[in-house]
Write a protein that holds these residues in place. Structure first.
Motif, PDB file in Angstrom:
ATOM      1  N   LYS A 170       0.843  -1.192   0.000  1.00 22.12           N
ATOM      2  CA  LYS A 170       0.000   0.000   0.000  1.00 22.12           C
ATOM      3  C   LYS A 170       0.882   1.246   0.000  1.00 22.12           C
ATOM      4  O   LYS A 170       1.984   1.246   0.569  1.00 22.12           O
ATOM      5  N   MET A 171       0.399   2.301  -0.630  1.00 22.92           N
ATOM      6  CA  MET A 171       1.152   3.547  -0.633  1.00 22.92           C
ATOM      7  C   MET A 171       1.312   4.063   0.788  1.00 22.92           C
ATOM      8  O   MET A 171       0.337   4.104   1.556  1.00 22.92           O
ATOM      9  N   GLN A 172       2.516   4.471   1.129  1.00 21.74           N
ATOM     10  CA  GLN A 172       2.808   4.993   2.452  1.00 21.74           C
ATOM     11  C   GLN A 172       2.780   6.517   2.391  1.00 21.74           C
ATOM     12  O   GLN A 172       3.634   7.124   1.751  1.00 21.74           O
ATOM     13  N   PRO A 173       1.790   7.152   3.019  1.00 21.30           N
ATOM     14  CA  PRO A 173       1.743   8.619   2.996  1.00 21.30           C
ATOM     15  C   PRO A 173       3.020   9.229   3.578  1.00 21.30           C
ATOM     16  O   PRO A 173       3.665   8.659   4.467  1.00 21.30           O
ATOM     17  N   ILE A 174       3.380  10.384   3.070  1.00 23.07           N
ATOM     18  CA  ILE A 174       4.540  11.128   3.564  1.00 23.07           C
ATOM     19  C   ILE A 174       4.109  11.922   4.799  1.00 23.07           C
ATOM     20  O   ILE A 174       2.966  12.392   4.874  1.00 23.07           O
ATOM     21  N   GLU A 175       4.991  12.069   5.748  1.00 24.79           N
ATOM     22  CA  GLU A 175       4.669  12.800   6.968  1.00 24.79           C
ATOM     23  C   GLU A 175       5.438  14.111   7.011  1.00 24.79           C
ATOM     24  O   GLU A 175       6.641  14.154   6.733  1.00 24.79           O
ATOM     25  N   ALA A 176       4.722  15.185   7.355  1.00 31.54           N
ATOM     26  CA  ALA A 176       5.330  16.508   7.472  1.00 31.54           C
ATOM     27  C   ALA A 176       4.440  17.386   8.334  1.00 31.54           C
ATOM     28  O   ALA A 176       3.215  17.334   8.224  1.00 31.54           O
ATOM     29  N   HIS A 177       5.053  18.160   9.207  1.00 29.43           N
ATOM     30  CA  HIS A 177       4.330  19.126  10.047  1.00 29.43           C
ATOM     31  C   HIS A 177       3.214  18.476  10.863  1.00 29.43           C
ATOM     32  O   HIS A 177       2.150  19.063  11.069  1.00 29.43           O
ATOM     33  N   SER A 193      -9.445   5.933 -11.433  1.00 24.17           N
ATOM     34  CA  SER A 193      -8.591   4.884 -10.894  1.00 24.17           C
ATOM     35  C   SER A 193      -7.566   5.454  -9.923  1.00 24.17           C
ATOM     36  O   SER A 193      -7.306   4.881  -8.852  1.00 24.17           O
ATOM     37  N   ALA A 194      -6.972   6.593 -10.277  1.00 19.46           N
ATOM     38  CA  ALA A 194      -5.953   7.201  -9.412  1.00 19.46           C
ATOM     39  C   ALA A 194      -6.555   7.635  -8.085  1.00 19.46           C
ATOM     40  O   ALA A 194      -5.966   7.410  -7.012  1.00 19.46           O
ATOM     41  N   ILE A 195      -7.737   8.241  -8.122  1.00 21.37           N
ATOM     42  CA  ILE A 195      -8.386   8.685  -6.885  1.00 21.37           C
ATOM     43  C   ILE A 195      -8.714   7.487  -6.004  1.00 21.37           C
ATOM     44  O   ILE A 195      -8.534   7.518  -4.783  1.00 21.37           O
ATOM     45  N   GLY A 196      -9.196   6.408  -6.614  1.00 24.78           N
ATOM     46  CA  GLY A 196      -9.495   5.202  -5.851  1.00 24.78           C
ATOM     47  C   GLY A 196      -8.265   4.650  -5.154  1.00 24.78           C
ATOM     48  O   GLY A 196      -8.330   4.202  -4.003  1.00 24.78           O
ATOM     49  N   GLN A 197      -7.116   4.694  -5.833  1.00 26.13           N
ATOM     50  CA  GLN A 197      -5.884   4.209  -5.226  1.00 26.13           C
ATOM     51  C   GLN A 197      -5.421   5.117  -4.094  1.00 26.13           C
ATOM     52  O   GLN A 197      -4.973   4.645  -3.050  1.00 26.13           O
ATOM     53  N   PHE A 198      -5.518   6.419  -4.290  1.00 28.24           N
ATOM     54  CA  PHE A 198      -5.133   7.364  -3.246  1.00 28.24           C
ATOM     55  C   PHE A 198      -5.957   7.147  -1.972  1.00 28.24           C
ATOM     56  O   PHE A 198      -5.453   7.255  -0.859  1.00 28.24           O
ATOM     57  N   VAL A 199      -7.228   6.833  -2.155  1.00 31.39           N
ATOM     58  CA  VAL A 199      -8.123   6.727  -1.009  1.00 31.39           C
ATOM     59  C   VAL A 199      -8.059   5.340  -0.379  1.00 31.39           C
ATOM     60  O   VAL A 199      -7.878   5.197   0.840  1.00 31.39           O
ATOM     61  N   LYS A 200      -8.177   4.298  -1.194  1.00 29.49           N
ATOM     62  CA  LYS A 200      -8.339   2.946  -0.654  1.00 29.49           C
ATOM     63  C   LYS A 200      -7.070   2.106  -0.636  1.00 29.49           C
ATOM     64  O   LYS A 200      -6.999   1.105   0.080  1.00 29.49           O
ATOM     65  N   ASP A 201      -6.080   2.467  -1.440  1.00 32.50           N
ATOM     66  CA  ASP A 201      -4.851   1.683  -1.492  1.00 32.50           C
ATOM     67  C   ASP A 201      -3.683   2.416  -0.834  1.00 32.50           C
ATOM     68  O   ASP A 201      -2.520   2.243  -1.214  1.00 32.50           O
ATOM     69  N   ALA A 202      -3.995   3.247   0.138  1.00 32.63           N
ATOM     70  CA  ALA A 202      -2.967   3.957   0.887  1.00 32.63           C
ATOM     71  C   ALA A 202      -3.076   3.594   2.366  1.00 32.63           C
ATOM     72  O   ALA A 202      -4.171   3.353   2.878  1.00 32.63           O
ATOM     73  N   ALA A 203      -1.942   3.537   3.029  1.00 34.00           N
ATOM     74  CA  ALA A 203      -1.905   3.164   4.450  1.00 34.00           C
ATOM     75  C   ALA A 203      -2.086   4.416   5.311  1.00 34.00           C
ATOM     76  O   ALA A 203      -1.148   4.889   5.954  1.00 34.00           O
TER      77      ALA A 203
END
Length: 358
Positions: A153-160, A186-196
């Motif tokens: 799953k995509m790992q969100p970046i952390e900042a601030h 498809s991209a929006i679906g991945q950002f929302v559901k395939d991200a940790a």
């Protein structure tokens, strides 16, 4: 003595929910230590806009109890989830949209997310403006790359103090995306559901301007708690803001409020206020939508965005930063009201048609 304290606290109403703290389950502790009453209130959001009033009302009510000489009030916070949680671990998805570009929507979204995180909420920020992503730059992470975790799953970046995802961190700098609707979906679906995303109180989504494919994809992909409309006071912006409101209405997404950005300008040398784009025009959009705040045009907000640091963190004492903080807290209050009222409505709906007579 605990019963006497709870009886006193049952006279104190949450100013936004208009119900008493006891019935709302907001009193975590009420006990005596000698002649001192110790009360802990569990707020419905760490960004409660009326925390000061609640504390004053609690103090006044408890001091009226015989035998109480002093009151120590402390606070915790638990964000109430939506009736239907948006995603596993995510309590609320909040959309930040505008009818047109150039109104400072992304800057508002970044500062709202940073302000909520500073107040203690767990916050994620999704840059859904796929064609013109700017969130990564505003957070000082334009060169960071998105990676995958062990579950792929995509790992969100952390900042601030918050987590974020942006197309700017997945594509080479300056590269244009020439995508049709299905690819966007498809991209929006991945950002929302395939991200940790993990456990979040709020996932703020910075939408592209207008009423296009991304907005439709999001409302079809995830359960949205509500939307915020960013506009400037001038009529040409308000016309497009009204279109954005109509789009959310047709998609059955509640509009939680209006943010009037660039509402006025205070000259730093003279202190004189100029209404460069008019002022108060957002009130024309209708009284049924709360005005979450008026944000002045301020050079620090622009400079901080270019430097990669939200203004609410870099220059918290400026009028613009303080206005943005108040907008974030007002938004959190609106989300709490919606969540609590929906929970109450569902509880009432579960009652039998005819109650037994006793």
């Amino acid at each position: 003595m605990r019963e006497a304290l709870l009886a006193a606290l049952s006279t104190v109403n949450d100013p936004e929910l208009h119900r008493d703290l006891v019935s709302l389950g907001m009193i975590e502790r009420a006990e005596m230590q000698g002649a001192v009453a110790q009360v802990k209130v569990n707020l419905t959001t760490p960004a409660c806009p009326l925390k000061g009033k609640i504390e004053a009302d609690v103090r006044a009510a408890v001091l009226a109890v015989p035998g109480v000489q002093d009151v120590q009030v402390s606070f915790g916070a638990t964000v109430r989830p939506a009736a239907q949680p948006a995603l596993p671990g995510v309590k609320h998805v909040l959309l930040v949209g505008s009818g047109k570009g150039g109104v400072g929507k992304s800057s508002v979204a970044v500062n709202l997310a940073a302000s909520l995180a500073r107040d203690g909420a767990r916050v994620g920020l999704l840059d859904a403006d796929v064609y013109g992503p700017s969130v990564a730059h505003m957070l000082g992470q334009g060169s960071a790359r998105v990676t995958a975790n062990a579950e792929r799953k995509m790992q969100p970046i952390e900042a601030h103090g918050l987590k974020f995802l942006s197309m700017a961190n997945l594509t080479p700098a300056g590269q244009a995306l020439v995508w049709r609707g299905p690819m966007l979906h498809s991209a929006i679906g991945q950002f929302v559901k395939d991200a940790a995303w993990g456990e979040l109180d709020y996932l703020i989504v910075d939408l592209p301007p207008g009423t296009g494919d991304v907005q439709l994809s999001l409302t079809q992909t995830v359960q949205v708690t509500g939307a915020v409309i960013v506009t400037t006071p001038q009529d040409v912006a308000l016309i497009d803001a009204a279109r954005a409101i109509d789009m959310f209405r047709k998609a059955s997404v509640p509009v939680l409020g209006i943010v009037e950005n660039m509402s006025y300008f205070v000259a730093p040398d003279t202190g004189h206020t100029y209404d460069l784009f008019g002022r108060g025009g957002s009130r024309k959009l209708g009284e049924q939508y709360p005005l979450l705040g008026e944000i002045p045009l301020n050079i620090e907000v622009r400079q901080d965005a270019d430097a990669g640091a939200p203004a609410v963190l870099a220059h918290p004492d400026t009028p613009a930063a303080q206005a943005l903080v108040q907008v974030a807290r007002n938004l959190a209050g609106q989300v709490s009201v919606l969540a609590v009222n929906r929970s109450l409505t569902e509880a009432l709906a579960d009652l039998p048609d005819q109650l037994p007579v006793v």
